[in-house]
Motif scaffolding. Structure first.
Motif, PDB file in Angstrom:
ATOM      1  N   TYR A   1      -0.512  -4.634  -1.182  1.00  0.00           N
ATOM      2  CA  TYR A   1       0.749  -4.012  -1.644  1.00  0.00           C
ATOM      3  C   TYR A   1       0.243  -2.410  -2.219  1.00  0.00           C
ATOM      4  CZ  TYR A   1       5.133  -2.921  -3.678  1.00  0.00           C
ATOM      5  OH  TYR A   1       6.366  -2.443  -4.077  1.00  0.00           O
ATOM      6  N   LEU A   2      -0.255  -2.529  -3.265  1.00  0.00           N
ATOM      7  CA  LEU A   2      -0.689  -1.230  -3.990  1.00  0.00           C
ATOM      8  C   LEU A   2      -1.423  -0.411  -3.063  1.00  0.00           C
ATOM      9  CD1 LEU A   2      -1.780  -2.455  -7.575  1.00  0.00           C
ATOM     10  CD2 LEU A   2       0.600  -1.503  -6.855  1.00  0.00           C
ATOM     11  N   ARG A   3      -2.230  -0.605  -2.088  1.00  0.00           N
ATOM     12  CA  ARG A   3      -2.746   0.125  -1.181  1.00  0.00           C
ATOM     13  C   ARG A   3      -1.796   0.788  -0.196  1.00  0.00           C
ATOM     14  NH1 ARG A   3      -7.117  -3.591  -0.692  1.00  0.00           N
ATOM     15  NH2 ARG A   3      -6.568  -4.297   1.310  1.00  0.00           N
ATOM     16  N   ARG A   4      -0.821  -0.093   0.179  1.00  0.00           N
ATOM     17  CA  ARG A   4       0.133   0.540   0.765  1.00  0.00           C
ATOM     18  C   ARG A   4       1.054   1.418  -0.029  1.00  0.00           C
ATOM     19  NH1 ARG A   4       0.648  -4.603   2.731  1.00  0.00           N
ATOM     20  NH2 ARG A   4       2.668  -5.070   1.521  1.00  0.00           N
ATOM     21  N   LEU A   5       1.313   1.203  -1.187  1.00  0.00           N
ATOM     22  CA  LEU A   5       2.194   2.061  -1.843  1.00  0.00           C
ATOM     23  C   LEU A   5       1.471   3.294  -2.022  1.00  0.00           C
ATOM     24  CD1 LEU A   5       5.011   1.790  -3.244  1.00  0.00           C
ATOM     25  CD2 LEU A   5       3.654   0.848  -5.346  1.00  0.00           C
TER      26      LEU A   5
ATOM     27  N   GLY B   1      -0.734   4.744  -0.235  1.00  0.00           N
ATOM     28  CA  GLY B   1      -1.035   5.420   0.872  1.00  0.00           C
ATOM     29  C   GLY B   1       0.335   6.238   1.472  1.00  0.00           C
ATOM     30  N   HIS B   2       1.395   5.774   0.831  1.00  0.00           N
ATOM     31  CA  HIS B   2       2.694   6.521   1.138  1.00  0.00           C
ATOM     32  C   HIS B   2       2.950   7.849   0.082  1.00  0.00           C
ATOM     33  CE1 HIS B   2       7.102   7.346   1.936  1.00  0.00           C
ATOM     34  NE2 HIS B   2       6.680   6.892   3.074  1.00  0.00           N
ATOM     35  N   ALA B   3       2.898   9.019   0.583  1.00  0.00           N
ATOM     36  CA  ALA B   3       2.982  10.252  -0.072  1.00  0.00           C
ATOM     37  C   ALA B   3       4.172  10.140  -1.165  1.00  0.00           C
ATOM     38  CB  ALA B   3       3.036  11.500   0.618  1.00  0.00           C
ATOM     39  N   GLU B   4       5.229   9.845  -0.865  1.00  0.00           N
ATOM     40  CA  GLU B   4       6.333  10.128  -1.879  1.00  0.00           C
ATOM     41  C   GLU B   4       6.184   9.079  -2.731  1.00  0.00           C
ATOM     42  OE1 GLU B   4       6.597  10.072   1.422  1.00  0.00           O
ATOM     43  OE2 GLU B   4       7.715  12.069   1.907  1.00  0.00           O
ATOM     44  N   SER B   5       5.846   7.857  -2.349  1.00  0.00           N
ATOM     45  CA  SER B   5       5.524   6.745  -3.457  1.00  0.00           C
ATOM     46  C   SER B   5       4.272   7.109  -4.500  1.00  0.00           C
ATOM     47  CB  SER B   5       5.250   5.455  -2.852  1.00  0.00           C
ATOM     48  OG  SER B   5       6.182   4.985  -2.036  1.00  0.00           O
ATOM     49  N   ARG B   6       3.433   7.422  -3.906  1.00  0.00           N
ATOM     50  CA  ARG B   6       2.157   7.900  -4.754  1.00  0.00           C
ATOM     51  C   ARG B   6       2.576   8.930  -5.714  1.00  0.00           C
ATOM     52  NH1 ARG B   6      -0.744   9.123  -0.780  1.00  0.00           N
ATOM     53  NH2 ARG B   6      -0.548  11.272  -0.499  1.00  0.00           N
ATOM     54  N   HIS B   7       3.424  10.003  -5.193  1.00  0.00           N
ATOM     55  CA  HIS B   7       3.851  11.281  -6.032  1.00  0.00           C
ATOM     56  C   HIS B   7       4.694  10.566  -7.331  1.00  0.00           C
ATOM     57  CE1 HIS B   7       3.325  14.166  -2.632  1.00  0.00           C
ATOM     58  NE2 HIS B   7       2.211  14.029  -3.085  1.00  0.00           N
ATOM     59  N   LEU B   8       5.332   9.547  -6.908  1.00  0.00           N
ATOM     60  CA  LEU B   8       6.550   9.189  -7.813  1.00  0.00           C
ATOM     61  C   LEU B   8       5.616   8.313  -9.001  1.00  0.00           C
ATOM     62  CD1 LEU B   8       9.487   8.003  -5.967  1.00  0.00           C
ATOM     63  CD2 LEU B   8       9.270   9.898  -7.221  1.00  0.00           C
TER      64      LEU B   8
END
Length: 605
Positions: free
Chosen positions: A10-14, A16-23
């Motif tokens: 779950y965290l890897r997918r989170l 891996g997504h640019a917007e989620s990573r930035h937040l």
């Protein structure tokens, strides 16, 4: 890229997504920026209290909720109580700052916001890990001993440095690193000035001289600024930086006076920038070690302070006095002009600190003087001369920083007064437009188009909308080689053939492989009787093809990624049937033709 962070999918997918990573990462950046702002706030206050107030007996007026108009004394002269050696303290701060900066991190010289801007545009968001630490210590030495500099530059570089460090350690892309760098600036500014929205807007607006925003970073900057501001407020209090009377704007005719104030802010801003960089060039040209130049600037500042002691330190107390109407007209004018010289001696000589705070003081006192004069000349038009202090404060900095939107919001937040938004908007825009390209931040670029960070963002895709079928007439017929054809016969067949790649087909004419001239050469080097080698022995069975409906961009990408010179083009419904061979040369020729066509279109427009 992020597998080392967590084993949970779950965290890897989170991540891996640019917007989620930035937040997620902007929350962490905000926490560090807010913590840095708190530490820097208490450290500079402690040094200031111990040296300027305790040791030198220098006590400027206070600002914020601890003051009131009733208790604030009238400042009608430049005279202030202090001990005779006050003028030596800025030199002491200059020595410490010079040693720290020039021995350990020369890029920490000057006002930190400019260094962060340069890192964004030209360094892929990279800031050395030691820079924020050196910048913080050097700025404490400069500001705590009376240097005319602000806290926002060091805090911006501290936050930006951590954002850059975090992105580097996580092996993020340059784009991600730039966004976290801006989030760090937003957190530092939003906390220091208790202006979360203004800090976020400042970070995305200060990069450019034209009215542009780095919109990709806006949400991360908002998140970081909110977190940093909340942490800073929880520790230091929630009150605005400055207290203002209850201002109102109810007379549209007064906008004429505000228009004049905007022009005046732009004019004095041009003088400020020229003075600042003229003295920077002067200090750089001196034939002396760079380590001692901040000390020389400190000595000259100390000499100036003997005549105008109000130039020392942040100067917010005098803005507070002007907001209460407790400063004489001539004192405001003298201090405003002297503050320009004081700031130009402190930072350009190599001292460490920001230009935001001094600019606010200069603009506020200029506005206060303008309001007092306007009241004498147009008593029926001026509703409250003290309101010009607040508007001048915003207009002057907007003019010298090319950040009108962020500045008007930030000044409203740091004073807690939103009643003058209309005059603020007018003065900020007029001050910026009056003298364009007049910025205290020399590392700003004109627009996103001029930023190396966006070098590839504006390239016109000249092949957009074109398919492989559009270039069929520039392809050539394939030289099909039967699977069982032996090497001597292959050589006879390809001797007069066009191209360098040859599809191999079975008895039904379906392509089963492909080989090139280089494959033939390799076979000839081996000691195998040519009559025993057939086409299917030479050919590679994994064939990269493109269909007639594919875009030319896809075809170009396949050629470039594999290093091929030609690709077989097949029918969509018959993937084994080769229609023609498409060469890299044909594609490049069509690219050049389309590029010329588009150039002619734009020139004609």
């Amino acid at each position: 890229m992020f597998e080392h962070l967590t084993k949970f999918s779950y965290l890897r997918r989170l991540f891996g997504h640019a917007e989620s990573r930035h937040l997620l990462l902007s929350v962490l950046v905000g926490l560090i920026a807010g913590s840095g702002a708190v530490a820097f706030y208490f450290t500079t206050n402690a040094v200031d209290h111990g040296l300027l107030k305790g040791f030198a007996g220098f006590h400027p007026p206070g600002e914020g909720v601890g003051t009131s108009a009733a208790t604030m004394p009238m400042i009608a002269s430049l005279a202030m109580e202090h001990r005779w050696f006050l003028f030596l303290l800025p030199a002491l701060g200059g020595i410490v700052s010079g040693v720290l900066v020039y021995k350990f991190a020369p890029e920490a010289e000057g006002h930190g916001t400019d260094a962060a801007i340069d890192a964004f545009h030209n360094r892929g968001g990279l800031i050395r890990g030691r820079v924020p630490w050196i910048k913080a210590l050097a700025s404490v030495a400069t500001i705590g001993t009376g240097g005319s500099a602000g806290r926002e530059g060091p805090i911006a570089q501290i936050g930006a440095g951590f954002g850059s460090f975090l992105a580097t350690r996580l092996r993020l892309s340059s784009s991600d690193r730039r966004i976290l760098l801006l989030a760090g600036i937003a957190g530092g500014i939003g906390a220091t000035f208790r202006a979360p929205l203004g800090g976020a807007l400042f970070a995305v607006e200060v990069l450019y001289r034209d009215p542009e925003f780095e919109h990709e970073a806006l949400i991360p900057c908002l998140i970081s600024s909110i977190i940093a501001y909340s942490l800073f407020g929880a520790v230091t209090g929630w009150h605005p930086l400055l207290v203002t009377p209850h201002f109102v704007f109810e007379n549209p005719s007064e906008l004429f006076l505000y228009l004049l104030l905007g022009l005046l802010c732009g004019g004095l801003g041009k003088l400020y920038v020229r003075t600042f960089y003229s003295l920077r060039d002067f200090f750089r040209g001196l034939a002396m070690p760079s380590v001692f130049k901040p000390a020389l600037g400190g000595i000259l500042l100390g000499v100036l302070a003997m005549a105008v002691p109000q130039v020392l330190g942040s100067g917010y107390g005098y803005v507070q006095a002007a907001l209460y109407g407790k400063m004489a007209l001539w004192v405001m004018l003298v201090v405003a002009l002297a503050k320009i010289l004081a700031t130009s001696l402190t930072i350009p000589s190599g001292g460490s600190g920001g230009v935001f705070a001094p600019s606010l003081v200069i603009g506020a006192l200029l506005g206060g003087a303008f309001g007092a004069i306007a009241l004498q000349l147009f008593p029926g038009l001026v509703s409250d001369p003290r309101s010009y202090v607040l508007v001048g404060m915003a207009g002057f900095f907007a003019g010298v920083s090319s950040t009108p939107i962020a500045t008007l919001i930030m000044v409203s937040e740091l004073t807690g007064n939103y009643a003058l938004l209309a005059p603020l908007m007018l003065v900020c825009v007029v001050a910026m437009l009056a003298f364009r390209q007049n910025s205290i931040y020399e590392k700003q670029v004109r627009s996103r188009l001029d930023s190396p960070a966006h070098l590839g963002d504006f390239v016109v895709d000249v092949l957009e909308g074109l398919t492989v079928n559009d270039i069929a007439d520039q392809g050539h017929a394939p030289t099909l080689i039967p699977e069982n054809l032996t090497l001597p016969d292959i050589l006879l067949r390809i001797a007069r053939a066009e191209g360098a790649y040859y599809p191999v087909v079975n008895d039904a004419g379906v392509m089963t492989g492909i080989f090139s001239v280089n494959d033939i050469r390799r076979i000839l080097d081996e000691e195998i009787p040519p009559g025993l080698v057939c086409a299917k022995d030479i050919a590679a069975s994994q064939v990269v093809t493109c269909e007639v409906g594919d875009s030319m961009n896809d075809a170009m990408r396949k050629l470039a990624s594999r290093g091929f010179e030609e690709l077989p083009v097949v029918a969509g419904n018959e993937p084994g049937k080769v229609l023609f061979m498409l060469s890299r040369r044909s594609l490049l020729a069509r690219y050049a033709k389309e590029l010329e066509k588009k150039k002619g279109h734009y020139q004609g427009a």
